[in-house]
Write a protein that holds these residues in place. Structure first.
Motif, PDB file in Angstrom:
ATOM      1  N   GLN A  15       0.928  -1.197   0.044  1.00 18.96           N
ATOM      2  CA  GLN A  15      -0.102   0.042   0.114  1.00 18.96           C
ATOM      3  C   GLN A  15       0.913   1.242   0.029  1.00 18.96           C
ATOM      4  O   GLN A  15       1.824   1.293   0.589  1.00 18.96           O
ATOM      5  N   CYS A  37      -6.454  10.351   4.410  1.00 18.32           N
ATOM      6  CA  CYS A  37      -6.234   8.837   4.651  1.00 18.32           C
ATOM      7  C   CYS A  37      -7.847   8.264   4.697  1.00 18.32           C
ATOM      8  O   CYS A  37      -7.958   7.269   4.483  1.00 18.32           O
ATOM      9  N   LEU A  60      -6.852   4.310   2.557  1.00 10.85           N
ATOM     10  CA  LEU A  60      -6.541   3.199   3.439  1.00 10.85           C
ATOM     11  C   LEU A  60      -8.193   2.450   3.493  1.00 10.85           C
ATOM     12  O   LEU A  60      -8.739   2.372   4.458  1.00 10.85           O
TER      13      LEU A  60
END
Length: 288
Positions: A95, A166, A259
């Motif tokens: 990621q 995020c 995320l």
């Protein structure tokens, strides 16, 4: 369970949970091996999950404390660590900048990598917002103080240049995520120093060259993408996905940002099980 393995450049720290086919996780910046715990908790019943701290990050320390590590060096270090652990064939999950490094690992490892699953990550020809500014700040003598103050200030931490990019749900910033990501950087000077050195060596020319790496990869490549990510746009990710010789699935996780596995871990875990060799799933997602 936290473990350590000694390699030529230093000591690598990693978490290992579960039994079954090995799945290796590589984190992005400024995170560490703990960032994948929400998804590992949902996969460990079926897979041997290994989440590594990159050298100089988290619990991993290099022999030469101030030595910078290029992304290709990180990739070679990961493969050396996996050799020492005794893992020959594996699937790989990356990621953010860990997705960049994951592709380099897969390029070197060739047929050793079965499946490559990438969450929102670097895209050739694209430089995400804020990162060049952060890189410039690392050149200043008070860089550590500036970053530490920013992490402590909740308003900045929630902002687009902090962790606000995020999460759609900003309530997720403070809690487990903050404790696992920001708190160690505030508590341990060497961990913050390592994160700043990692940021300093991010190479955008090497990122552009990923377009030449992608067709060489032998693994089947899957994307799991947060559709509202301000750093790595979904439209460009769809174009980049066409560069792979062995494309798998492109799954969009709606109403998530950088995320998706933190915002919707159960949905993401079900998709990963299918990609890694398990049952299909029906959820609020789209497959391209």
């Amino acid at each position: 369970m936290e473990k350590h393995v000694e390699i030529g450049l230093g000591r690598m720290s990693y978490l290992e949970e579960g039994q079954g086919p090995p799945v290796v996780f590589i984190h992005g910046w400024p995170m560490n091996k703990q960032t994948f715990l929400p998804i590992i908790d949902l996969l460990k019943d079926a897979y041997r999950c290994i989440s590594l701290d990159l050298l100089d990050i988290g619990g991993s320390r290099p022999v030469k404390g101030d030595a910078p590590f290029s992304f290709p060096q990180h990739a070679r270090a990961i493969l050396e660590a996996l050799d020492k652990i005794g893992i020959q064939r594996f699937s790989l999950v990356g990621q953010d900048s860990g997705g960049f490094i994951s592709r380099l690992v897969a390029d070197i490892a060739g047929a050793r990598v079965d499946q490559l699953i990438l969450f929102n990550t670097e895209l050739p020809g694209h430089i995400p917002p804020w990162v060049p500014l952060f890189q410039m700040l690392t050149k200043f003598p008070l860089a550590a103080t500036v970053f530490r103050t920013s992490l402590k200030t909740k308003l900045i931490a929630r902002s687009p240049m902090g962790f606000g990019g995020c999460f759609m749900d900003k309530r997720l910033i403070f809690g487990d995520f903050y404790d696992r990501t920001a708190a160690p950087l505030l508590k341990h000077r060497e961990q913050l120093g390592g994160a700043l050195r990692f940021l300093d060596v991010m190479d955008w020319e090497a990122c552009r060259d990923l377009k030449n790496v992608h067709p060489r990869l032998k693994a089947k490549v899957h994307f799991i993408w947060g559709d509202k990510d301000p750093f790595f746009p979904l439209t460009l990710a769809k174009e980049v996905f066409k560069q792979f010789t062995y494309p798998g699935e492109f799954v969009v996780i709606h109403n998530t940002k950088l995320l998706p596995y933190y915002e919707q871990p159960r949905v993401v875990a079900d998709h990963m099980k299918r990609m890694l060799g398990s049952q299909p799933v029906e959820a609020d997602t789209a497959t391209c």
